[in-house]
Design a protein around this motif. Structure first.
Motif, PDB file in Angstrom:
ATOM      1  N   ALA A 165       1.097  -1.029   0.032  1.00  0.00           N
ATOM      2  CA  ALA A 165      -0.013   0.461   0.319  1.00  0.00           C
ATOM      3  C   ALA A 165       0.996   0.831  -0.430  1.00  0.00           C
ATOM      4  CB  ALA A 165      -0.718   0.367   1.180  1.00  0.00           C
ATOM      5  N   ASN A 166       0.741   1.945  -0.976  1.00  0.00           N
ATOM      6  CA  ASN A 166       1.330   3.731  -1.033  1.00  0.00           C
ATOM      7  C   ASN A 166       0.340   3.990  -0.290  1.00  0.00           C
ATOM      8  OD1 ASN A 166       2.683   5.255  -1.575  1.00  0.00           O
ATOM      9  ND2 ASN A 166       1.992   5.694  -3.672  1.00  0.00           N
ATOM     10  N   VAL A 167       0.657   5.756   0.756  1.00  0.00           N
ATOM     11  CA  VAL A 167       0.201   6.281   1.777  1.00  0.00           C
ATOM     12  C   VAL A 167       0.319   7.286   1.591  1.00  0.00           C
ATOM     13  CG1 VAL A 167      -1.294   6.213   3.999  1.00  0.00           C
ATOM     14  CG2 VAL A 167      -1.090   3.471   2.718  1.00  0.00           C
ATOM     15  N   ASN A 168      -0.397   8.332   1.133  1.00  0.00           N
ATOM     16  CA  ASN A 168       0.053   9.734   0.981  1.00  0.00           C
ATOM     17  C   ASN A 168       1.250  10.150   2.269  1.00  0.00           C
ATOM     18  OD1 ASN A 168      -1.795   9.700   2.906  1.00  0.00           O
ATOM     19  ND2 ASN A 168      -2.236  12.199   1.603  1.00  0.00           N
ATOM     20  N   SER A 169       1.258   9.402   3.583  1.00  0.00           N
ATOM     21  CA  SER A 169       1.554  10.395   4.467  1.00  0.00           C
ATOM     22  C   SER A 169       2.227   9.312   6.138  1.00  0.00           C
ATOM     23  CB  SER A 169       1.311  11.082   5.340  1.00  0.00           C
ATOM     24  OG  SER A 169       1.623  12.037   6.265  1.00  0.00           O
ATOM     25  N   ASN A 170       2.481   9.404   6.657  1.00  0.00           N
ATOM     26  CA  ASN A 170       2.242   8.673   8.489  1.00  0.00           C
ATOM     27  C   ASN A 170       2.123   9.788   9.157  1.00  0.00           C
ATOM     28  OD1 ASN A 170       4.723  10.070   7.893  1.00  0.00           O
ATOM     29  ND2 ASN A 170       6.114   8.055   8.163  1.00  0.00           N
ATOM     30  N   LEU A 171       1.830  10.816   8.802  1.00  0.00           N
ATOM     31  CA  LEU A 171       1.251  11.574  10.586  1.00  0.00           C
ATOM     32  C   LEU A 171       0.188  12.393   9.880  1.00  0.00           C
ATOM     33  CD1 LEU A 171       1.286  13.069  12.516  1.00  0.00           C
ATOM     34  CD2 LEU A 171       3.153  14.457  12.055  1.00  0.00           C
ATOM     35  N   PHE A 172      -1.149  12.270  10.245  1.00  0.00           N
ATOM     36  CA  PHE A 172      -2.095  13.087   9.475  1.00  0.00           C
ATOM     37  C   PHE A 172      -2.847  13.678  11.055  1.00  0.00           C
ATOM     38  CE2 PHE A 172      -1.617   8.850   7.467  1.00  0.00           C
ATOM     39  CZ  PHE A 172      -1.879   9.705   5.652  1.00  0.00           C
ATOM     40  N   LEU A 173      -3.328  14.862  10.482  1.00  0.00           N
ATOM     41  CA  LEU A 173      -4.274  15.570  11.750  1.00  0.00           C
ATOM     42  C   LEU A 173      -5.521  14.950  11.260  1.00  0.00           C
ATOM     43  CD1 LEU A 173      -1.423  17.520  12.474  1.00  0.00           C
ATOM     44  CD2 LEU A 173      -2.668  19.071  12.394  1.00  0.00           C
ATOM     45  N   THR A 174      -6.871  15.411  12.713  1.00  0.00           N
ATOM     46  CA  THR A 174      -8.105  14.621  12.146  1.00  0.00           C
ATOM     47  C   THR A 174      -8.479  16.203  10.983  1.00  0.00           C
ATOM     48  OG1 THR A 174      -8.792  16.248  13.964  1.00  0.00           O
ATOM     49  CG2 THR A 174      -8.306  13.061  13.761  1.00  0.00           C
ATOM     50  N   GLY A 175      -9.139  16.185  10.520  1.00  0.00           N
ATOM     51  CA  GLY A 175      -9.964  17.595   9.529  1.00  0.00           C
ATOM     52  C   GLY A 175      -8.963  16.565   8.084  1.00  0.00           C
ATOM     53  N   SER A 200     -13.430  14.432  13.687  1.00  0.00           N
ATOM     54  CA  SER A 200     -12.953  14.855  14.995  1.00  0.00           C
ATOM     55  C   SER A 200     -13.296  14.011  16.091  1.00  0.00           C
ATOM     56  CB  SER A 200     -13.210  16.524  14.844  1.00  0.00           C
ATOM     57  OG  SER A 200     -15.076  16.024  15.419  1.00  0.00           O
ATOM     58  N   THR A 201     -13.936  12.888  15.964  1.00  0.00           N
ATOM     59  CA  THR A 201     -14.456  11.677  17.147  1.00  0.00           C
ATOM     60  C   THR A 201     -12.969  10.746  17.478  1.00  0.00           C
ATOM     61  OG1 THR A 201     -14.839  10.158  15.475  1.00  0.00           O
ATOM     62  CG2 THR A 201     -16.791  11.980  16.916  1.00  0.00           C
ATOM     63  N   ILE A 261      -2.127   9.635  13.896  1.00  0.00           N
ATOM     64  CA  ILE A 261      -2.798  10.841  13.924  1.00  0.00           C
ATOM     65  C   ILE A 261      -3.002  11.486  15.021  1.00  0.00           C
ATOM     66  CG2 ILE A 261      -5.753  11.184  14.036  1.00  0.00           C
ATOM     67  CD1 ILE A 261      -5.344   8.089  12.499  1.00  0.00           C
ATOM     68  N   VAL A 262      -2.886  13.116  14.801  1.00  0.00           N
ATOM     69  CA  VAL A 262      -2.586  13.847  16.212  1.00  0.00           C
ATOM     70  C   VAL A 262      -4.545  14.224  15.513  1.00  0.00           C
ATOM     71  CG1 VAL A 262      -2.207  16.019  17.047  1.00  0.00           C
ATOM     72  CG2 VAL A 262      -0.988  13.852  16.003  1.00  0.00           C
ATOM     73  N   ASN A 263      -5.481  14.746  16.831  1.00  0.00           N
ATOM     74  CA  ASN A 263      -6.339  15.189  17.198  1.00  0.00           C
ATOM     75  C   ASN A 263      -6.114  16.703  18.002  1.00  0.00           C
ATOM     76  OD1 ASN A 263      -9.128  16.586  17.651  1.00  0.00           O
ATOM     77  ND2 ASN A 263      -9.539  14.679  18.017  1.00  0.00           N
ATOM     78  N   PRO A 264      -6.037  17.512  17.221  1.00  0.00           N
ATOM     79  CA  PRO A 264      -5.360  19.077  17.867  1.00  0.00           C
ATOM     80  C   PRO A 264      -6.474  19.720  18.808  1.00  0.00           C
ATOM     81  CG  PRO A 264      -5.788  19.131  15.374  1.00  0.00           C
ATOM     82  CD  PRO A 264      -6.097  18.184  16.152  1.00  0.00           C
ATOM     83  N   PHE A 265      -7.748  18.600  19.151  1.00  0.00           N
ATOM     84  CA  PHE A 265      -8.376  19.837  20.154  1.00  0.00           C
ATOM     85  C   PHE A 265      -9.268  19.179  21.131  1.00  0.00           C
ATOM     86  CE2 PHE A 265      -9.410  20.723  15.422  1.00  0.00           C
ATOM     87  CZ  PHE A 265      -8.975  22.616  15.669  1.00  0.00           C
ATOM     88  N   SER A 266      -8.398  18.025  21.138  1.00  0.00           N
ATOM     89  CA  SER A 266      -8.406  16.737  22.343  1.00  0.00           C
ATOM     90  C   SER A 266      -7.437  16.086  22.472  1.00  0.00           C
ATOM     91  CB  SER A 266      -9.819  16.142  22.696  1.00  0.00           C
ATOM     92  OG  SER A 266     -10.022  15.354  21.332  1.00  0.00           O
ATOM     93  N   ASP A 267      -7.285  14.807  23.186  1.00  0.00           N
ATOM     94  CA  ASP A 267      -6.379  14.668  23.245  1.00  0.00           C
ATOM     95  C   ASP A 267      -4.501  14.544  23.371  1.00  0.00           C
ATOM     96  OD1 ASP A 267      -8.456  11.921  24.080  1.00  0.00           O
ATOM     97  OD2 ASP A 267      -8.901  12.241  21.780  1.00  0.00           O
ATOM     98  N   LYS A 268      -4.621  15.714  23.961  1.00  0.00           N
ATOM     99  CA  LYS A 268      -2.828  16.016  23.985  1.00  0.00           C
ATOM    100  C   LYS A 268      -2.050  15.131  23.910  1.00  0.00           C
ATOM    101  CE  LYS A 268      -4.949  20.214  23.577  1.00  0.00           C
ATOM    102  NZ  LYS A 268      -4.891  20.429  22.499  1.00  0.00           N
ATOM    103  N   LEU A 269      -0.751  15.060  23.249  1.00  0.00           N
ATOM    104  CA  LEU A 269       0.861  14.345  23.581  1.00  0.00           C
ATOM    105  C   LEU A 269       1.148  14.399  24.976  1.00  0.00           C
ATOM    106  CD1 LEU A 269       1.503  15.202  19.506  1.00  0.00           C
ATOM    107  CD2 LEU A 269       0.831  12.630  20.784  1.00  0.00           C
TER     108      LEU A 269
END
Length: 558
Positions: free
Chosen positions: A38-48, A104-105, A133-141
């Motif tokens: 599988a060719n996936v366009n990235s390995n780090l994503f933000l919700t949205g 965003s869930t 996957i990073v949800n910027p509005f919740s679940d902080k790293l």
């Protein structure tokens, strides 16, 4: 084609003649095996964002594209081994693509992107890629000021030097066209991604080159038996009877609910199991299953989902928040909010689904009656008597049946006439006799004996109503929702050739995604956005002979 028919015959032989399932699984090892990249366009994503992907189904030994499976699967698995998303992908010559929108869930965390075919489940062989996957509005790293906390090691991904791509420039202005030329572009199957790279970019550890070099077949043997999806989507079900009715050799009618209809009949095994193949172009998700028996209510129908993953995925490395990552998330979130606000003018285009016809084809013995060409009658009985030649109704104990003479005016009373209304098989003809005939659009008579499933019918009466007015008896016992292949899209790319001064903001960081670059193209092009920075183009895939293609290019937007 001959090889595939031979393969199916051998497969059926092993499925039904070998008593022990373990012996059957051992026998499958002698058949062609598959693997997926599988060719996936990235390995780090933000919700949205969207996960964009292209999958390649390959022959396990020769590495050429496999023509065996017609359906692939992708899943996103969380660290608790729960499936967050599951999608079905129609495979054309071993290739398929799709996308997953991250809403965003979704919680911030580390996930596995997994791809496979049903045939691969026999050995529990998967393609797997770690994504964050990073949800910027919740679940902080978790915060860390130490760069070494994110212990990512860079793997060298060297170019394959097959296409030798070149950009027309190294530096571009905003909203300027990027032109990429190719050489040796025949017999290739590739996808193209052009995406911004930042100060915080997690190194890519996947490429076609490394995949072919490092791939190892799984030695695990599944607990279950999985058949390959050779002709389209393969579904499995089972009937049971609370009153101890015989469940062997029962006919199951399968009717799709929706505009793109298809109708089939399957036959149950000794234990009541049945299978049905559906053309991958059938787009409707809801299906009606009925036991074609006078005592339908004595049976319970189940549609089984036997392709749940047995493997437990491990190694979910944690992502820590550093200053660079914090700045990346802040800036990227701003871009995404603006882009999503203008989503209505930047939508991808769904490709129209191919229409499926009914199982029988038009021929000279078919007779079509458009009822608007005749005097309209209110009842089905009147239409049958006054309009339809060689069709009649009989009644016994308040139960009605349609009958049909064939083209030679011969009727076989020992054979049923198959009645299909708006794509639904109507076993009990009484259910239709009292339908409002003013709502009937046309009636097609197939005036010859017809083999449908394993049944022989004395012809077919196919009725189409106005606005699909006929509603069969549907409830939780006989209606089911299917997981259907993702619809193919043409992905949005702006064209500033005519309107470079468009007032619509352009904050794309994924400048270009083309999952199927035509192998006749000597070049391709796309436009930069309003976001300055460094960008990377990745062209990735395989040649028809199984050689890996991986090409990287870099440019800058100022």
């Amino acid at each position: 084609m001959k090889k595939q028919i031979f393969f199916i015959c051998c497969l059926l032989f092993f499925c039904f003649k070998i008593n022990s399932q373990n012996k059957a699984l051992n026998s499958f090892e002698t058949f062609p095996q598959e693997k997926i990249y599988a060719n996936v366009n990235s390995n780090l994503f933000l919700t949205g964002e969207h996960i964009l992907y292209k999958i390649y189904c390959l022959n396990d030994k020769k590495n050429n594209l496999s023509s065996l499976s017609k359906i692939g699967y992708v899943e996103v698995i969380d660290s608790n081994n729960n499936s967050l998303f599951k999608q079905k992908i129609a495979l054309e010559k071993g290739q398929g693509f799709g996308d997953i929108f991250l809403n965003s869930t979704i919680k911030t965390g580390t996930y596995k992107f997994v791809a496979y075919t049903q045939w691969m489940l026999n050995s529990q062989t998967f393609f797997e890629k770690t994504i964050y996957i990073v949800n910027p509005f919740s679940d902080k790293l978790k915060v860390s000021d130490s760069i070494s906390k994110n212990n990512f090691t860079l793997t060298t991904l060297s170019n394959s030097n097959l296409l030798k791509p070149l950009t027309n420039k190294k530096t571009y202005a905003k909203r300027e066209e990027v032109i990429v030329s190719l050489t040796n572009n025949k017999n290739i199957n590739v996808s193209v991604s052009a995406r911004k790279i930042d100060d915080f970019t997690i190194p890519n550890k996947n490429s076609t080159l490394l995949f072919l070099k490092d791939f190892k077949s799984s030695k695990t043997k599944s607990k279950n038996l999985y058949l390959p999806e050779l002709r389209g989507e393969l579904y499995q079900g089972k009937i049971s009877s609370a009153t101890n009715k015989n469940v062997h050799n029962k006919k199951i009618g399968i009717s799709y609910i929706g505009e793109n209809k298809i109708t089939k009949i399957s036959t149950t095994s000794q234990s009541g199991e049945f299978y049905f193949n559906i053309n991958k172009n059938a787009s409707a998700k809801n299906v009606l299953l009925e036991v074609l028996d006078k005592n339908t209510k004595d049976y319970k129908i189940e549609l089984q989902n036997n392709n749940n993953l047995e493997k437990t995925f491990t190694n979910f490395p944690e992502l820590f928040e550093t200053e660079k990552l914090r700045n990346y998330i802040k800036q990227k979130s701003k871009y995404l909010q603006i882009e999503n606000a203008y989503n209505t003018v930047k939508q991808n285009t769904l490709r129209p689904a191919k229409e499926n016809s009914y199982v029988f084809s038009e021929n000279k013995n078919n007779v079509l009656y458009n009822l608007d060409d005749f005097t309209r009658f209110k009842t089905v009985k009147e239409v049958t008597v006054e309009i339809l030649q060689d069709v009649w109704l009989t009644e016994k104990n308040n139960e009605y049946s349609f009958h049909l003479r064939d083209v030679n005016l011969v009727a076989n009373n020992n054979l049923e006439t198959l009645l299909i209304v708006d794509g639904f098989i109507v076993k009990n003809h009484t259910d239709f006799v009292f339908f409002d005939a003013l709502k009937i659009k046309n009636i097609l008579l197939v005036k010859e004996k017809y083999v449908f499933g394993t049944n022989i019918y004395q012809g077919i009466i196919k009725i189409e109503t106005i606005n699909n007015s006929y509603k069969p008896v549907m409830n939780s016992r006989n209606s089911f929702t299917l997981l259907k292949p993702e619809k193919h899209k043409d992905y949005f790319h702006p064209n500033y050739k005519k309107n470079i001064n468009s007032r619509v903001p352009d904050y794309r960081t994924q400048l270009y995604w083309n999952p199927n670059l035509k192998n006749s193209s000597n070049e391709f092009s796309f436009y930069t956005s309003d976001v300055p920075g460094k960008y990377q183009i990745i062209i990735e895939g395989f040649t028809n002979s199984g050689e890996a293609i991986y090409e990287e290019l870099f440019f800058e937007v100022k």
